[in-house]
Design an enzyme around this catalytic site. Structure first.
Site, PDB file in Angstrom:
ATOM      1  N   LYS A 116      46.476  23.162  48.693  1.00 58.08           N
ATOM      2  CA  LYS A 116      46.361  24.542  49.171  1.00 58.08           C
ATOM      3  C   LYS A 116      45.289  24.700  50.253  1.00 58.08           C
ATOM      4  O   LYS A 116      45.453  25.503  51.175  1.00 58.08           O
ATOM      5  CB  LYS A 116      46.044  25.480  48.002  1.00 58.08           C
ATOM      6  N   HIS A 235      52.365  34.518  36.500  1.00 64.27           N
ATOM      7  CA  HIS A 235      52.659  33.917  37.800  1.00 64.27           C
ATOM      8  C   HIS A 235      54.018  33.229  37.850  1.00 64.27           C
ATOM      9  O   HIS A 235      54.284  32.446  38.750  1.00 64.27           O
ATOM     10  CB  HIS A 235      51.543  32.952  38.226  1.00 64.27           C
ATOM     11  N   ARG A 297      61.057  22.847  49.654  1.00 62.41           N
ATOM     12  CA  ARG A 297      62.299  22.529  48.915  1.00 62.41           C
ATOM     13  C   ARG A 297      63.128  23.799  48.837  1.00 62.41           C
ATOM     14  O   ARG A 297      62.701  24.853  49.306  1.00 62.41           O
ATOM     15  CB  ARG A 297      61.948  22.068  47.505  1.00 62.41           C
TER      16      ARG A 297
HETATM   17  P1  ADP Z   1      50.946  28.501  42.276  1.00 67.72           P
HETATM   18  O1  ADP Z   1      51.005  27.416  43.315  1.00 67.72           O
HETATM   19  O2  ADP Z   1      50.245  28.074  41.033  1.00 67.72           O
HETATM   20  O3  ADP Z   1      52.273  29.152  42.034  1.00 67.72           O
HETATM   21  P2  ADP Z   1      50.168  30.596  44.117  1.00 67.72           P
HETATM   22  O4  ADP Z   1      49.047  30.397  45.047  1.00 67.72           O
HETATM   23  O5  ADP Z   1      51.554  30.475  44.664  1.00 67.72           O
HETATM   24  O6  ADP Z   1      49.977  29.598  42.879  1.00 67.72           O
HETATM   25  O7  ADP Z   1      50.038  31.991  43.384  1.00 67.72           O
HETATM   26  C1  ADP Z   1      50.870  32.349  42.312  1.00 67.72           C
HETATM   27  C2  ADP Z   1      50.806  33.836  42.054  1.00 67.72           C
HETATM   28  O8  ADP Z   1      49.458  34.234  41.779  1.00 67.72           O
HETATM   29  C3  ADP Z   1      51.242  34.713  43.209  1.00 67.72           C
HETATM   30  O9  ADP Z   1      52.635  34.897  43.237  1.00 67.72           O
HETATM   31  C4  ADP Z   1      50.498  35.988  42.926  1.00 67.72           C
HETATM   32  O10 ADP Z   1      51.164  36.735  41.923  1.00 67.72           O
HETATM   33  C5  ADP Z   1      49.185  35.510  42.318  1.00 67.72           C
HETATM   34  N1  ADP Z   1      48.127  35.382  43.357  1.00 67.72           N
HETATM   35  C6  ADP Z   1      47.909  34.328  44.156  1.00 67.72           C
HETATM   36  N2  ADP Z   1      46.890  34.546  44.992  1.00 67.72           N
HETATM   37  C7  ADP Z   1      46.421  35.779  44.725  1.00 67.72           C
HETATM   38  C8  ADP Z   1      45.355  36.596  45.243  1.00 67.72           C
HETATM   39  N3  ADP Z   1      44.564  36.164  46.214  1.00 67.72           N
HETATM   40  N4  ADP Z   1      45.173  37.822  44.711  1.00 67.72           N
HETATM   41  C9  ADP Z   1      45.968  38.269  43.692  1.00 67.72           C
HETATM   42  N5  ADP Z   1      46.967  37.560  43.167  1.00 67.72           N
HETATM   43  C10 ADP Z   1      47.207  36.323  43.663  1.00 67.72           C
END
Ligand code: ADP
Length: 664
Positions: A116, A235, A297
């Site tokens: 990330k 999530h 993907r």
């Molecule tokens: P992962 O790779 O574990 O799926 P992500 O970075 O895609 O993690 O985030 C998953 C979820 O977490 C997002 O869809 C959102 O709901 C929540 N999220 C991520 N970043 C933030 C943030 N900065 N503030 C609030 N919620 C967040």
């Protein structure tokens, strides 16, 4: 063009890929673990090879073995589906080293999006907005705590190698920062072998909006608009839709542009998704969305994009992997109508959404009302080894409301027995006023979880249907005479039959009174429901319920009865009747003989009373266990030889039935 494709996956996505491959005349090769020998994806493919034991580490994650099967089967390409090896750059390299095509992006593109922090840096350089935060090289907890202060609480700590919501911690104040950081680091290490974390501003009212992108080997990149995946639990996405509700056109264009820029920055080819988070405290605005991560993907929720754009994304993947240019340009792509996808899972919502297992002894999904993407059939088993998804229910309508109506009815008509499912939860969610009005954000489910998981008590109508079913009154008879196809018709006076049903820990005895040919009154405490059975087929029954013509679906297995009625399902246990089914035979058709020594605990009938076959006649207690003895046939009670409280020995004649002519 690819001629033979190995699908390195299982379940719903393997079936989905095979379907499109077949339509393009491409031969397919499936792989299976020992738990999947008879799985749907295996039967759909032209050939199938065993890959290993049930655990994924010994089967669907065995990169070398899978490549070997690719070579052995003379496949010229491997499609990884999603999950498993789909985002593993070493796997891509192995596939290519063996001379096969990997249906997906180049290994380098996957690598550059794998962490990330590196991905965010790359996106910043490409001019794509990222969530304000810290993703520099500092690792020292003190310096990170200072960064968190600078960003301003609340913040979100994320393990840079994290995925699936793991390794994330929300922190509301500096006093909690250190322990949260340690927690995220530990989880990152345990799950992904990497403890490095980044920090982001935590958005308090966010929406998850993602853009589908596609690139080819000729330098073309397009986007296929957005999906809103804000309905999440822990999530994890629950219901997705396209387009996003209330999306302003300028924001859609801005997000599409940013997504294409992101894909170009890493030389992307194939299907990918740029996930953005939008801060909606002031509604959707073109300057309030930020890059979160890229999934390199196909996504689980790709069908909603297919339905609003009219494209087949798996076909695009196979064409691009074969070296063809993208089939259409950006200008040719448009949005039409609205689509939703609900993920139907075997899970116990009431027990904190615990994954469930079980054999699907009944599975009837509304193929006439929705697109059903599934990897299982009736009779298949949901095992503990893999994701317990049963199906994706996908609908399309001209407007959001039209599509939502379709989703609601499709869910109401989704009937599954043999395992616990989240159907009722999805139904409540699809009817939640905030979701209906499009006022979604990622906290919607958590805020409303209590109301959404409430288990309905069965109403009197459902109980009455279950009572008739448990008494065998809703079964198709084998005879050819139409008057014989419904059970229980009798020509003498009112007859009573008692049945016991158990639901949600509650056991009750109910009385069914025969009122005439296929007419009954079921007495449930102080209520009576009058039911006429109009017609019966294997699992469905047409009824008139207190004057209302309607239908129900009833599924009976050994000890369980599931009634699907009015968009709800209710599970009943059959506690007593089956325990004692063997007791009917004692004494033949005309008498009841004690099968063991015991005490006559209860007499259900009196002399001369008419009964129906299977009705409980008396309860015998032996060795502290109660055994209910049932009527051997329809008829009247001729004589009762014992009384309540009496002790009997084995073989004692307890009761005789009246001669049939006497009863008429
Ligand atoms: P992962 O790779 O574990 O799926 P992500 O970075 O895609 O993690 O985030 C998953 C979820 O977490 C997002 O869809 C959102 O709901 C929540 N999220 C991520 N970043 C933030 C943030 N900065 N503030 C609030 N919620 C967040």
């Amino acid at each position: 063009m690819i001629k033979k494709l190995l699908v390195a996956n299982r379940g719903e996505i393997a079936c989905r890929i095979i379907r499109t491959a077949r339509s393009l005349g491409i031969k397919t090769v499936a792989i299976y673990s020992d738990a999947d020998q008879t799985a749907l994806h295996v039967s759909m493919a032209d050939e199938a090879y065993r890959v290993g034991s049930p655990p994924v580490s010994e089967s669907y994650l065995m990169a070398d073995r899978i490549v070997e099967i690719g070579v052995l089967s003379k496949a010229d390409a491997i499609h990884p589906g999603y999950g498993f090896l789909s985002e593993n750059p070493e796997f891509v390299e192995k596939v290519e080293a063996a001379g096969l095509i990997f249906v997906g992006p180049p290994a380098e593109a996957i690598r550059s999006m794998g962490l990330k922090d590196a991905a965010k840096k790359l996106m910043e350089q490409a001019g794509v907005p990222v969530v304000p935060g810290y993703h520099g090289s500092e690792r020292d907890p003190d310096s990170l705590a200072k960064e968190a202060d600078r960003i301003g609480y609340p913040v979100l700590i994320k393990a840079r190698a994290g995925g699936g919501g793991k390794g994330m911690r929300r922190v509301d104040g500096s006093e909690d920062f250190r322990s949260a950081l340690e927690g995220a680091q530990r989880e990152g290490m345990a799950s992904f072998g990497d403890s490095v974390c980044l920090i982001e501003k935590y958005l308090t009212k966010p929406r998850h909006i993602e853009i589908q992108v596609f690139g080819d080997a000729h330098g073309n990149v397009v986007h296929l608009f957005e999906r809103d995946c804000s309905l999440q639990r822990r999530h994890q996405k629950v219901i997705e839709e396209a387009p996003a509700p209330d999306m302003p056109q300028d924001m859609r264009e801005e997000m599409g542009r940013a997504a294409v820029q992101a894909a170009r920055a890493i030389g992307y080819q194939g299907a990918g998704t740029i996930e953005f988070i939008a801060d909606v405290t002031d509604g959707l605005r073109p300057d309030r969305f930020y890059f979160m991560e890229m999934n390199t993907r196909l996504q689980v929720e790709h069908p909603v994009t297919e339905l609003v754009t009219g494209q087949d994304l798996v076909e695009w993947q196979l064409r691009v992997a074969s070296g063809e240019a993208l089939p259409v340009s950006q200008e040719d792509l448009g949005l039409s109508g609205w689509a939703f996808e609900a993920r139907l899972y075997a899970e116990d919502v009431a027990k904190n959404f615990l994954p469930a297992t079980g054999t699907l002894n009944y599975l009837d999904l509304p193929e006439d009302r929705a697109r059903i993407d599934s990897g299982v059939r009736q009779g298949d088993t949901i095992t503990p080894y893999y994701d317990p998804m049963i199906a994706k229910i996908i609908v399309h309508g001209q407007s959001r409301q039209a599509a939502l109506n379709k989703l609601q009815t499709a869910l109401e008509n989704s009937h599954v027995a043999g395992t616990t499912t989240n159907i009722a939860f999805l139904s409540s969610l699809a009817r939640h006023p905030d979701f209906e009005s499009g006022d979604v954000d990622t906290g919607l489910i958590d805020r409303n979880v209590e109301a959404l998981v409430v288990e309905d008590k069965p109403n009197a109508d459902v109980i009455a249907i279950a009572a008739l079913a448990s008494a065998g009154r809703l079964e198709v008879r084998k005879g050819t005479d139409p008057f014989d196809t419904l059970s229980g018709w009798r020509h003498w006076t009112e007859a009573k039959q008692f049945v016991r049903l158990e639901w949600q820990g509650d056991t009750r005895e109910l009385c069914i009174v025969s009122k005439g040919a296929q007419e009954f009154s079921v007495e449930i405490e102080n209520e009576a429901v009058s039911i006429s059975v109009l017609s019966v087929s294997t699992n469905s029954v047409n009824l008139s319920l207190s004057g209302r013509k309607t239908s129900a679906c009833v599924v009976r297995s050994d000890r369980e009865l599931t009634v699907f009625f009015d968009g709800r399902s209710c599970l009943f246990n059959l506690p007593d009747l089956l325990d004692n089914a063997g007791d009917v035979a004692e004494g033949g058709e005309n008498q009841l003989i004690a099968p063991m020594p015991g005490l006559v605990k209860l007499l259900h009938v009196s002399n001369g009373e008419t009964v129906i076959k299977g009705a409980p006649l008396l309860v015998l207690e032996a060795m502290k266990m109660e055994h209910t003895l049932l009527a051997p046939r329809d008829g009247a009670i001729g004589e009762i030889m014992v009384s309540e409280g009496g002790q009997v020995s084995e073989g004692t004649m307890l009761l005789v039935m009246a001669e049939e002519k006497d009863a008429a």
